[in-house]
Design a protein around this motif. Structure first.
Motif, mmCIF file in Angstrom:
data_model
loop_
_atom_site.group_PDB
_atom_site.id
_atom_site.type_symbol
_atom_site.label_atom_id
_atom_site.label_comp_id
_atom_site.label_asym_id
_atom_site.label_seq_id
_atom_site.Cartn_x
_atom_site.Cartn_y
_atom_site.Cartn_z
ATOM 1 N N ALA A 1 0.845 -1.194 0.000
ATOM 2 C CA ALA A 1 0.000 0.000 0.000
ATOM 3 C C ALA A 1 0.880 1.243 0.000
ATOM 4 C CB ALA A 1 -0.904 -0.005 1.220
ATOM 5 N N ASP A 2 0.456 2.224 -0.738
ATOM 6 C CA ASP A 2 1.246 3.449 -0.887
ATOM 7 C C ASP A 2 0.579 4.556 -0.079
ATOM 8 O OD1 ASP A 2 2.715 5.562 -1.660
ATOM 9 O OD2 ASP A 2 1.995 5.622 -3.731
ATOM 10 N N ILE A 3 1.208 4.913 1.029
ATOM 11 C CA ILE A 3 0.658 5.991 1.862
ATOM 12 C C ILE A 3 1.434 7.259 1.555
ATOM 13 C CG2 ILE A 3 0.084 6.701 4.204
ATOM 14 C CD1 ILE A 3 -1.199 4.110 3.596
ATOM 15 N N GLY A 4 0.739 8.257 1.047
ATOM 16 C CA GLY A 4 1.413 9.480 0.618
ATOM 17 C C GLY A 4 1.480 10.512 1.714
ATOM 18 N N ARG B 1 -7.024 -1.172 9.245
ATOM 19 C CA ARG B 1 -6.284 -2.123 8.400
ATOM 20 C C ARG B 1 -6.375 -1.648 6.958
ATOM 21 N NH1 ARG B 1 -5.641 -7.107 9.742
ATOM 22 N NH2 ARG B 1 -5.717 -7.594 11.969
ATOM 23 N N ILE B 2 -5.251 -1.686 6.296
ATOM 24 C CA ILE B 2 -5.224 -1.235 4.903
ATOM 25 C C ILE B 2 -4.701 -2.378 4.044
ATOM 26 C CG2 ILE B 2 -4.211 0.417 3.296
ATOM 27 C CD1 ILE B 2 -4.068 2.330 5.743
ATOM 28 N N GLY B 3 -5.440 -2.714 3.001
ATOM 29 C CA GLY B 3 -5.112 -3.857 2.151
ATOM 30 C C GLY B 3 -4.034 -3.560 1.129
ATOM 31 N N GLY C 1 -1.882 -2.823 -2.239
ATOM 32 C CA GLY C 1 -1.901 -2.005 -3.456
ATOM 33 C C GLY C 1 -2.744 -0.745 -3.382
ATOM 34 N N GLY C 2 -3.134 -0.350 -2.202
ATOM 35 C CA GLY C 2 -3.940 0.867 -2.104
ATOM 36 C C GLY C 2 -3.090 2.110 -2.285
ATOM 37 N N LYS C 3 -3.750 3.217 -2.492
ATOM 38 C CA LYS C 3 -3.038 4.479 -2.625
ATOM 39 C C LYS C 3 -3.792 5.503 -1.794
ATOM 40 C CE LYS C 3 -0.618 6.950 -6.056
ATOM 41 N NZ LYS C 3 -0.372 7.458 -7.314
ATOM 42 N N ILE C 4 -3.170 5.988 -0.757
ATOM 43 C CA ILE C 4 -3.862 6.920 0.136
ATOM 44 C C ILE C 4 -2.980 8.132 0.326
ATOM 45 C CG2 ILE C 4 -4.812 7.233 2.454
ATOM 46 C CD1 ILE C 4 -5.178 4.204 2.562
ATOM 47 N N PHE C 5 -3.497 9.299 0.024
ATOM 48 C CA PHE C 5 -2.713 10.491 0.313
ATOM 49 C C PHE C 5 -3.618 11.673 0.615
ATOM 50 C CE2 PHE C 5 -2.921 12.251 -4.031
ATOM 51 C CZ PHE C 5 -3.286 11.115 -4.721
ATOM 52 N N ASN C 6 -3.037 12.629 1.364
ATOM 53 C CA ASN C 6 -3.757 13.849 1.741
ATOM 54 C C ASN C 6 -5.066 13.566 2.442
ATOM 55 O OD1 ASN C 6 -2.664 16.303 1.374
ATOM 56 N ND2 ASN C 6 -2.888 16.258 -0.846
ATOM 57 N N SER C 7 -5.157 12.479 3.167
ATOM 58 C CA SER C 7 -6.443 12.084 3.723
ATOM 59 C C SER C 7 -6.318 11.799 5.210
ATOM 60 C CB SER C 7 -6.963 10.841 3.027
ATOM 61 O OG SER C 7 -7.132 11.099 1.667
ATOM 62 N N VAL C 8 -7.465 11.718 5.859
ATOM 63 C CA VAL C 8 -7.517 11.342 7.260
ATOM 64 C C VAL C 8 -8.365 10.081 7.360
ATOM 65 C CG1 VAL C 8 -8.255 12.004 9.551
ATOM 66 C CG2 VAL C 8 -7.310 13.718 8.016
ATOM 67 N N ILE C 9 -7.802 9.019 7.925
ATOM 68 C CA ILE C 9 -8.540 7.774 8.121
ATOM 69 C C ILE C 9 -8.722 7.614 9.626
ATOM 70 C CG2 ILE C 9 -8.619 5.309 7.599
ATOM 71 C CD1 ILE C 9 -8.049 6.750 5.084
ATOM 72 N N GLY C 10 -9.938 7.360 10.046
ATOM 73 C CA GLY C 10 -10.250 7.283 11.467
ATOM 74 C C GLY C 10 -9.838 5.964 12.093
ATOM 75 N N VAL D 1 -8.268 3.651 -3.797
ATOM 76 C CA VAL D 1 -7.635 4.967 -3.943
ATOM 77 C C VAL D 1 -8.396 5.951 -3.061
ATOM 78 C CG1 VAL D 1 -7.065 6.823 -5.528
ATOM 79 C CG2 VAL D 1 -6.934 4.455 -6.298
ATOM 80 N N ILE D 2 -7.700 6.584 -2.158
ATOM 81 C CA ILE D 2 -8.331 7.600 -1.309
ATOM 82 C C ILE D 2 -7.501 8.866 -1.404
ATOM 83 C CG2 ILE D 2 -9.049 8.222 1.021
ATOM 84 C CD1 ILE D 2 -9.291 5.281 1.657
ATOM 85 N N GLN D 3 -8.141 9.944 -1.800
ATOM 86 C CA GLN D 3 -7.389 11.182 -1.986
ATOM 87 C C GLN D 3 -8.173 12.342 -1.412
ATOM 88 O OE1 GLN D 3 -7.222 12.515 -6.027
ATOM 89 N NE2 GLN D 3 -6.799 14.558 -5.234
ATOM 90 N N GLY D 4 -7.525 13.138 -0.613
ATOM 91 C CA GLY D 4 -8.131 14.354 -0.065
ATOM 92 C C GLY D 4 -9.431 14.113 0.678
ATOM 93 N N SER D 5 -9.582 12.954 1.295
ATOM 94 C CA SER D 5 -10.877 12.616 1.901
ATOM 95 C C SER D 5 -10.758 12.485 3.408
ATOM 96 C CB SER D 5 -11.390 11.307 1.333
ATOM 97 O OG SER D 5 -11.569 11.443 -0.038
ATOM 98 N N TYR D 6 -11.910 12.494 4.054
ATOM 99 C CA TYR D 6 -11.968 12.339 5.495
ATOM 100 C C TYR D 6 -12.819 11.128 5.795
ATOM 101 C CZ TYR D 6 -9.868 16.778 5.168
ATOM 102 O OH TYR D 6 -8.980 17.763 4.833
#
Lengths: 335, 711
Positions: free
Chosen positions: B333-336, B346-348, B350-359, B369-374
């Motif tokens: 997984a790619d955490i930006g 838990r993050i599976g 090949g994901g791509k997460i950046f500029n985001s907040v995960i609770g 793909v999660i971008q700029g999200s809350y």
């Protein structure tokens, strides 16, 4: 005193013009004005009289702020051209020739050189790179902006240091163009060097043993980068090269000293006043150096308008440069 | 108004020792009294919404505590039980700090700030909790500014000037980034007294100032942001009590004080340095902005890796990645940069997460793909989802392959169906949109908490079968409709970064403001009544009059009725107190404008346009051109026009000739004009020279006539 020279001198003094290229171009343009307004006094020859005049102006400029190596090279070029002016030329012809020579120097050796450097340096930037730069070198700024225009994806770490904080200006311009940046001071260099993939630095001048003479702090950045096995690329126009050999790495005899007040006070923080009343103490000295020298061991590559060379090849470029200079200046010698 | 002595509140103590001993108090309004966060706020109060995984109110309380506030009153309205529950469980009640006392005031009936403060005032008479000056903030304020000095400053000022009852905190910052309306304030630069406060959508150019303001020096700013942090004296409460129609703190109270000048009370401002942070979360855009600022640590020490609210802190990694110690993340997984990952998430692969907040407690599948999200707590996101610039509340399930387009808000426990695409800017909730939309913006949530529960159990169950398919076959939730007027504004408040074209529009609008102002036609008759307007000199009036006549004329063309136009223009003429000659000039001006504005390719075509218009409206011109003076006025006016318009210039002589042919202008007028102009400067004579031949001909013709008459 010619007003154009006077103006440039005052601008050096106040710090309105700073940076090797900008200072050099301002000086050459002032000289162009001088040549334009020049008329030979009776019973004097143009060559001798003008050379003397230029010398007096140069000493004025030196009083305003010590000259950089690049400026000395440019002055040498101007004087050389004046001395080599054929005696047969009329005054107006001589002036026109001189002016066009100076304009050619600005365009070819400074502006043209920068575009060539940008072209070379951009090939070294790849997608995903994290680039570090120190201070606000103009050549590096052009490289970064051009790479961004080409659509390369990279991040920039701008490292800065007190008291000049020139990096903030660079940072502003980069952010305006939408480049992803981070900013830190040189104290944190060892922490951030982990993530850096390439270091791009500017230089005030390069000496023939490969030593890079640049803004104080550059040596520190280059040394840390080498320790972390990060390549250090120095962008420098060939007209700033000098055949001198510099061995004294800590403080060069020709170094420039800045205003000691700049480091004894913190701007905007009146509460930090530990030096108040101590400034005249005989046992206290403030050392505000402007330049330092980076040994060639810490430099991977120098990018010039003659291509990318290792620091060991600097003498070759100096020699070639000299040769070309001579060809360009006086074809008679070749014959 | 407020003249009678207030028993409990208005105990202004003169003793300075007493003043210093007063406990520092703050009122935190745990309710925003707006609907910006709907539909989320139907189920949970805004102050408990997580901001970078910590409820907003914790930021406010932690800041107040660090600023040395000793008594905090949390005022709860709707969802009061949730707020109280939260506070009781949190460390704020059981805090080891003996100097801090957090208490709650509950008033479920209050629907506005005004109601809240009135309620506190009533309570006051019994308990007298508020002992002196207090800090009034909303529970969604994020700040790190020191307050002690500011309160001292307020008290000192109060001691000198009884009437200085409030100090407002402002900060220099662009409001665009916060998605709020333009704010315009006028401040006395020496005393820092606030003299004007105007908020709204008005463009920067359109601010009316009272003439009296300009007597003294004022500083006008539109680059200030109101931090909604106020230091108030007890009089503020009694003022609300006296003026029972005050609802909104700024719109009614502040403006009421400034405009109506109640009892000479004064409001002062305090501009904080840029090194301090102070912002209120008004809408989703500011939610996004403040979250990013927290991640970028502008709110230090209130940042995720410092334990300020009694929760476990996160670890800060390089590039602003905050990660909980027990978060599980696949190697691929790619955490930006600028990302926060909460506890038990838990993050599976090949994901791509950046500029985001995960609770906390989220599970994220592969290739997401999660971008700029809350993403808030306990959210399940299955494989292959794509989420951009969205807010996803607690308990939401997003099934495999679903896509959330920018600007989506998913309220609690919504389920998005497999491969479903949620369209941009949509708001999805398990609750149905309240059908009777309250026009009053002050109304916060639909009904009380019990009403919400009804809504939840009753309506929802009834319609779940038929409506569930709004989010795909296996989804649940209603997509709320956006009313038309709000739709255009949606980009302004959403978490999506401002679209490039809108941004360009705004910057252009700012640049164009000066030019645009010229062409604005004010509504008829309004100008005279507005005595406050500074520009009331005759020149401007004539300009307005001219424009109005032009408008009238253009409207009349459609109706094609000369008498009607004459009536309309006459009414304007009396409204502006203009002479007949002015009317004639203005009418002719409008005609020529029409001719110029009609599409044409060549000068001859323009001439043809002009002649047709003149022929058609000859009667109208004739009505105003009875006197020679008026005719001269028209010619002069035409001359002016020709100077402005390059196209008309060459046609001057031709059109004057045409006017003569049509008997609109008599030869006497042209000759008189020629004589008047003969003495003018060379540069003014361009058009006279053009008409030279024509005038000559006129002269000869009249001489011949005379001769004929003689003979």
């Amino acid at each position: 005193m010619h007003p154009a020279v006077y103006k440039v001198g005052l601008q050096y003094l106040s710090g309105d013009i700073s940076g090797g290229n900008a200072r050099c171009i301002a000086m050459l343009q002032a000289f162009q004005e001088v040549v334009k307004d020049y008329s030979t006094p009776p019973e004097k020859t143009l060559n001798r009289n003008m050379a003397a005049k230029i010398s007096s102006y140069v000493s004025f400029l030196r009083d305003c702020r010590p000259l950089s190596v690049s400026m000395e090279n440019a002055i040498r070029f101007v004087k050389n051209r004046i001395a080599k002016l054929p005696i047969t030329l009329s005054e107006s012809e001589a002036k026109a020739a001189l002016k066009s020579d100076i304009a050619r120097f600005i365009n070819e050796k400074i502006i043209g050189a920068d575009t060539v450097i940008v072209k070379h340096a951009v090939t070294k930037i790849r997608d995903g790179d994290v680039l570090l730069t120190y201070g606000s070198p103009t050549a590096v700024e052009m490289v970064l902006l051009h790479a961004h225009e080409l659509g390369k994806k990279f991040r920039v770490l701008v490292v800065d240091s007190r008291p000049k904080l020139q990096g903030q200006l660079l940072l502003r311009r980069l952010i305006k163009r939408g480049i992803n940046c981070a900013y830190t001071h040189i104290n944190a260099i060892s922490y951030i060097m982990h993530q850096v993939t390439k270091v791009f630095l500017g230089a005030s001048s390069v000496f023939s043993n490969g030593t890079v003479y640049s803004r104080v702090g550059t040596a520190c950045v280059a040394m840390v980068a080498t320790a972390f096995r990060v390549p250090v690329l120095v962008c420098c126009e060939a007209y700033k090269f000098h055949e001198r050999v510099l061995l004294d790495y800590s403080i060069c005899s020709s170094n420039e000293l800045g205003d000691p007040n700049a480091i004894s006070k913190v701007h905007g923080r009146e509460d930090i006043n530990y030096f108040d009343g101590l400034t005249n103490n005989a046992n206290l000295k403030f050392l505000n150096l402007m330049y330092d020298a980076t040994p060639s061991d810490y430099i991977s590559m120098i990018i010039t308008d003659y291509g990318m060379v290792p620091p060991t090849s600097v003498p070759v470029i100096v020699r070639e440069c000299q040769k070309e200079h001579n060809c360009f200046e006086s074809p008679k010698i070749v014959i | 108004m407020g003249a009678q002595k207030k028993p409990a509140v208005a105990r202004v103590r003169d003793d300075s020792e007493d003043l210093t001993r007063q406990r520092l108090q703050a009122i935190v309004l745990a309710d925003s009294f707006t609907t910006q966060f709907r539909p989320i706020t139907l189920e949970r109060p805004k102050v408990l919404l997580p901001l970078v995984n910590i409820p907003m109110i914790d930021y406010t309380l932690a800041w107040l505590e660090s600023a040395g506030i000793e008594d905090i009153f949390v005022f709860c309205c709707v969802h009061s039980s949730q707020v109280i529950d939260y506070l009781e469980k949190s460390e704020w009640y059981s805090r080891s700090n003996p100097n801090l006392l957090v208490r709650t005031i509950v008033s479920p009936k209050s629907t506005s700030v005004g109601d809240a403060l009135r309620y506190i005032y009533e309570q006051q008479t019994e308990t007298s909790q508020i002992q002196g000056d207090f800090v009034l903030v909303s529970g969604d304020t994020v700040s790190n500014m020191p307050l002690a000095d500011l309160i001292q400053e307020h008290r000192d000022r109060k001691k000198k000037d009884e009437k200085a009852i409030m100090t407002m905190v402002i900060k220099k910052q662009s409001r665009l980034g916060l998605g709020s309306d333009q704010l315009f304030i006028a401040v006395d630069p020496l005393t820092k007294q606030l003299v004007r406060y105007e908020e709204g959508n008005a463009r920067i150019g359109d601010v009316c100032l009272d003439k009296s303001l300009l007597d003294s020096t004022v500083l006008l700013c539109n680059d200030m942001q109101d931090c909604y942090i106020d230091i108030c004296s007890p009089e503020v409460l009694s003022l609300f009590e006296d003026n029972f129609d005050y609802q909104h703190l700024r719109r009614h109270f502040v403006n009421g004080l400034l405009v109506d000048d109640i009892m000479g009370y004064k409001i002062f401002t305090h501009e904080i340095q840029s090194s301090f942070y102070a912002t209120r979360i008004e809408n989703l855009r500011s939610y996004d902005m403040v979250s990013k600022n927290i991640i970028q640590r502008w709110t230090y020490p209130f940042v995720p890796d410092i334990n300020f609210s009694g929760k476990c802190s996160l670890m800060l990694g390089r590039q602003g990645i905050y990660r909980a110690s027990d978060a599980v993340q696949s190697r691929s997984a790619d955490i930006g940069a600028s990302t926060v990952i909460g506890y038990g998430t838990r993050i599976g692969n090949g994901g791509k997460i950046f500029n985001s907040v995960i609770g906390n407690g989220c599970s994220i599948g592969s290739n997401v793909v999660i971008q700029g999200s809350y993403i808030w707590n306990n959210v399940t996101i299955e494989d292959g989802c794509e989420i951009r610039n969205a807010i996803v509340c607690d308990g939401v399930k997003i099934r495999a392959g679903a896509v959330l387009q920018p600007g989506v808000v998913l309220s609690f426990n919504v389920v998005v169906g497999r491969d479903f695409v949620v369209p941009t800017y949509s708001k999805v909730s398990l609750l149905q949109q309240p059908t009777t939309e309250d026009s009053d913006e002050e109304m916060e949530y639909a009904g009380s908490s019990s009403g919400t529960a009804d809504l939840l159990s009753g309506v929802h169950n009834l319609q779940i079968e038929s409506k569930a398919s709004e989010l795909g076959p296996d989804g649940t939730g209603y997509i709320w409709e956006v009313c038309d007027s709000a739709h255009d504004e949606e980009w302004k408040h959403s978490v999506v970064p401002i679209p490039m074209d809108k941004l360009a529009d705004i910057t252009r609008a700012m640049d164009d403001d000066d030019i645009e102002d010229e062409s604005v036609v004010p509504p008829a008759g309004e100008l005279k009544s507005d005595t406050d307007s500074i520009n009331t000199d005759a020149n401007d009036d004539y300009g307005y009059f001219e424009r109005e006549v032009e408008e009238t004329f253009l409207m009349a063309i459609i109706k094609d009725d000369v008498d009607h136009v004459i009536r309309l223009i006459n009414s304007r003429r009396f409204a502006y107190n203009m002479a007949s000659a002015d009317c004639a000039g203005a009418v002719f001006y409008s005609m020529m404008r029409l001719a110029v504005n009609t599409p044409h390719n060549s000068a001859s075509e323009l001439y043809r346009n002009a002649t047709t218009i003149i022929t058609k409206w000859k009667g109208l011109l004739g009505f105003y051109l009875k006197q020679i003076d008026e005719q001269i006025e028209v010619i002069m006016k035409f001359e002016e026009m020709c100077e402005e318009s390059e196209e008309l210039g060459p046609l001057f002589a031709q059109i004057v000739h045409f006017l003569y042919d049509k008997d609109v202008v008599q030869e006497g007028a042209i000759l008189r004009w020629g004589e008047e102009k003969a003495g003018a400067d060379e540069c003014d004579k361009v058009y006279l020279n053009q008409c030279e031949a024509f005038i000559q001909w006129l002269k000869e013709a009249s001489e011949e006539e005379e001769e004929e008459e003689d003979s």
